[in-house]
Design a protein around this motif. Structure first.
Motif, PDB file in Angstrom:
ATOM      1  N   GLU A 239      39.861  34.671  20.948  1.00  0.00           N
ATOM      2  CA  GLU A 239      39.809  35.648  22.211  1.00  0.00           C
ATOM      3  C   GLU A 239      39.886  37.024  21.861  1.00  0.00           C
ATOM      4  N   SER A 240      39.396  37.795  22.794  1.00  0.00           N
ATOM      5  CA  SER A 240      39.479  39.244  22.509  1.00  0.00           C
ATOM      6  C   SER A 240      40.995  39.773  22.516  1.00  0.00           C
ATOM      7  N   THR A 241      41.374  40.624  21.483  1.00  0.00           N
ATOM      8  CA  THR A 241      42.797  40.937  21.480  1.00  0.00           C
ATOM      9  C   THR A 241      42.632  42.164  22.500  1.00  0.00           C
ATOM     10  N   VAL A 242      41.691  42.885  22.439  1.00  0.00           N
ATOM     11  CA  VAL A 242      42.018  44.264  23.399  1.00  0.00           C
ATOM     12  C   VAL A 242      41.798  43.543  24.931  1.00  0.00           C
ATOM     13  N   GLU A 243      40.875  42.520  25.318  1.00  0.00           N
ATOM     14  CA  GLU A 243      40.999  42.196  26.583  1.00  0.00           C
ATOM     15  C   GLU A 243      42.308  41.406  27.116  1.00  0.00           C
ATOM     16  N   ARG A 244      42.748  40.396  26.181  1.00  0.00           N
ATOM     17  CA  ARG A 244      43.923  39.780  26.551  1.00  0.00           C
ATOM     18  C   ARG A 244      45.174  40.770  26.555  1.00  0.00           C
ATOM     19  N   ASN A 246      44.966  43.831  27.621  1.00  0.00           N
ATOM     20  CA  ASN A 246      44.648  44.620  28.866  1.00  0.00           C
ATOM     21  C   ASN A 246      45.305  43.547  30.132  1.00  0.00           C
ATOM     22  N   ASP A 247      44.809  42.215  29.844  1.00  0.00           N
ATOM     23  CA  ASP A 247      44.939  41.554  31.173  1.00  0.00           C
ATOM     24  C   ASP A 247      46.540  41.351  31.154  1.00  0.00           C
ATOM     25  N   GLY A 251      45.948  46.249  32.622  1.00  0.00           N
ATOM     26  CA  GLY A 251      44.646  47.169  32.319  1.00  0.00           C
ATOM     27  C   GLY A 251      45.567  48.695  31.498  1.00  0.00           C
ATOM     28  N   VAL A 298      43.783  50.064  21.832  1.00  0.00           N
ATOM     29  CA  VAL A 298      44.537  49.308  22.879  1.00  0.00           C
ATOM     30  C   VAL A 298      45.725  50.190  23.495  1.00  0.00           C
TER      31      VAL A 298
END
Length: 389
Positions: A239-244, A246-247, A251, A298
Motif C-alpha cells: 500500500e502507499s505509505t503517503v496515502e495511509r 494521510n488517512d 490529511g 509526508v
C-alpha cells in the motif's frame, strides 16, 4: 584470540588475531560475553562504508567482564560486568561536557582525516572504519576499551546479558530518535524501518507519550513484531505509505518522522530505486535516500524529522525546498549513549522495554560470517543476531 574481521564486500572471516593490550592508563581489557550484529554493520558488509581496511576487527555492540585495568582507571575493577557504548568518549572535552558524546573531540585517533570529510571530527567508534579512529571492535573474545574510566556502564546483578546488551547502542539510539521529536500527547509518530532500532524507537515513542505510532517496512515478520508492540503498521510493498499516513492523520501528516533505515533504503517505487542504484554505481551518490525524501514529503508542516539511521556520504535529489517551505526541523546524529544510559538501565529494570523477544538468531563468533549474510538478507525470519565466544 578469535575475532570477526572484514576483508571486503561480503567477505567476513572469523580469524585468530593478536590479543589486545593496555595502551593507556585509562584503558581496560574486556572479556566479551555477548555481542551483536547491528544494522549499521551491514553498511560496511555491503561495501558502502568508507575507511574500512582489510583485516579490521568489527562490531560495536558488546559487553563483558573486566579482566585488566590501566593504572589510572579508578572506575572499574577486575570482575566488573559492563556494557560498552559504541561511542568512545573522553568525558572531559567541551562536547562531552555538553552531553554531545558522539562528537567527542578527543577520542578519534584519525581526527584530521574525519575533519577533511565532515568538516570537523566525530567521536571514535568501535569496529567502524578508520574515519572513526580505526579501533578494533567487539566481535572478538577480548576488546581494549579506551577511556574506560568514563564510558562503560556497570551492570547490576540480576540482569542477563541479553536484557542489557542493547544498552550499548540500539536501545539508546531508538530512544534518542524519539527524544529528538519532543513528542506531545497529540502527536502521530511515523517510523521508517521495523528492524531493532525501529522497534526500540517504537517502544520509546509510546513511553514518551505519542498518540499513535506507525511503523513502515516491507518484511512481514518485522511488521508483526511492531504490531505486537503497539504500532499501526504499513507494508510499503502492499500500500502507499503517503496515502495511509494521510488517512491516519486526516490529511495533515504525522508531526514526527523517524528514519531508522539510513543509507541503504529500499523504495516501493522501482524506478526510484533503480535510479539510486545507478547513481551509486557511478559514485554520483553513496547513499540511497528514499526514506528522507518520503519523510520530507509526508511530514506535517512545522513537524520534526529525526535521523538516527546511519548515512556515510552523499545523497542526491533531496527536496530541500519542500523542507524549508514546510518549516520542518531536522535532528540527527550518532547516539550520545552515555547521556541516556543510566535512565534506560533503570527502565530495563522496571520492565518498560522488551529487549529480548526479537532476538531471532544466536551463535558463536565462528558462526558470525554466515549470520551476517542471514541478517543482511533477512532470511530464516532473522530480526537480530547475538553472538557469544
Amino acid at each position: 584470540m578469535k575475532a570477526i574481521t572484514w576483508h571486503g564486500k561480503h567477505d567476513m572471516r572469523c580469524e585468530t588475531v593478536p590479543d589486545p593490550e593496555i595502551e593507556h592508563g585509562r584503558d581496560a581489557i574486556i572479556k566479551m560475553s555477548a555481542c551483536a550484529i547491528c544494522g549499521s554493520d551491514l553498511h560496511f558488509y555491503d561495501g558502502f562504508m568508507p575507511g574500512m581496511e582489510s583485516g579490521d576487527i568489527v562490531g560495536h555492540e558488546f559487553m563483558g567482564e573486566v579482566v585488566e585495568v590501566g593504572k589510572d582507571n579508578r572506575k572499574l575493577a577486575v570482575g566488573d560486568r559492563v556494557v560498552v557504548p559504541f561511542t568512545i568518549v573522553c568525558g572531559e572535552c567541551d562536547q562531552c561536557r555538553r552531553g554531545n558524546f558522539s562528537v567527542c573531540e578527543r577520542s578519534n585517533r584519525n581526527a584530521e582525516t574525519a575533519a577533511k570529510m565532515f568538516g570537523h571530527t566525530t567521536a571514535g567508534l568501535f569496529g567502524y572504519s578508520h574515519l572513526t579512529g580505526g579501533y578494533s571492535g567487539g566481535q572478538a573474545e577480548y576488546v581494549r576499551v579506551p577511556f574506560a574510566d568514563f564510558g562503560p556502564v556497570k551492570v547490576p546483578e540480576g540482569l542477563s546479558d541479553e536484557e542489557v546488551l542493547f544498552l550499548g547502542d540500539i536501545l539508546p539510539t531508538g530512544w534518542q530518535g524519539a527524544k529528538n521529536c519532543d513528542i506531545q500527547p497529540t502527536d502521530t509518530v511515523a517510523i521508517w524501518g521495523a528492524g531493532p532500532v525501529g522497534l526500540f524507537a517504537l517502544q520509546s515513542a509510546i513511553i514518551q507519550g505519542a498518540k499513535q505510532v506507525v511503523v513502515i517496512d516491507e518484511v512481514p515478520e518485522r511488521l508483526a513484531i511492531a504490531a505486537r508492540m503497539g504500532a499501526i503498521t504499513i507494508n510499503f510493498q502492499e500500500e502507499s505509505t503517503v496515502e495511509r499516513l494521510n488517512d491516519l492523520t486526516q490529511g495533515k501528516g504525522p508531526e514526527c518522522c523517524i528514519d531508522c533505515v539510513g543509507m541503504e533504503a529500499h523504495s516501493g517505487y522501482e524506478a526510484e530505486h533503480l535510479f539510486d542504484r545507478a547513481k551509486q554505481a557511478i559514485m554520483a551518490e553513496t547513499d540511497r535516500p528514499h526514506v528522507l525524501r518520503e519523510m520530507i514529503y509526508v511530514c506535517r508542516p512545522g513537524g520534526t524529522i529525526s535521523v538516527p539511521g546511519v548515512y556515510g556520504g552523499l545523497v542526491d535529489k533531496i527536496p530541500f525546498g519542500a523542507a524549508m517551505n514546510k518549516s520542518l526541523s531536522f535532528k540527527m546524529g550518532q547516539t550520545h549513549v552515555n547521556k541516556w544510559a543510566d535512565d534506560l538501565l533503570g527502565r530495563i529494570q522496571q520492565g518498560q522495554f522488551d529487549t529480548t523477544s526479537f532476538i531471532s538468531h544466536r551463535g558463536t563468533l565462528e558462526d558470525g560470517p554466515e549470520l551476517y549474510k542471514t541478517f543482511r538478507d533477512k532470511t530464516d525470519n532473522c530480526t537480530k543476531v547475538v553472538l557469544t565466544p
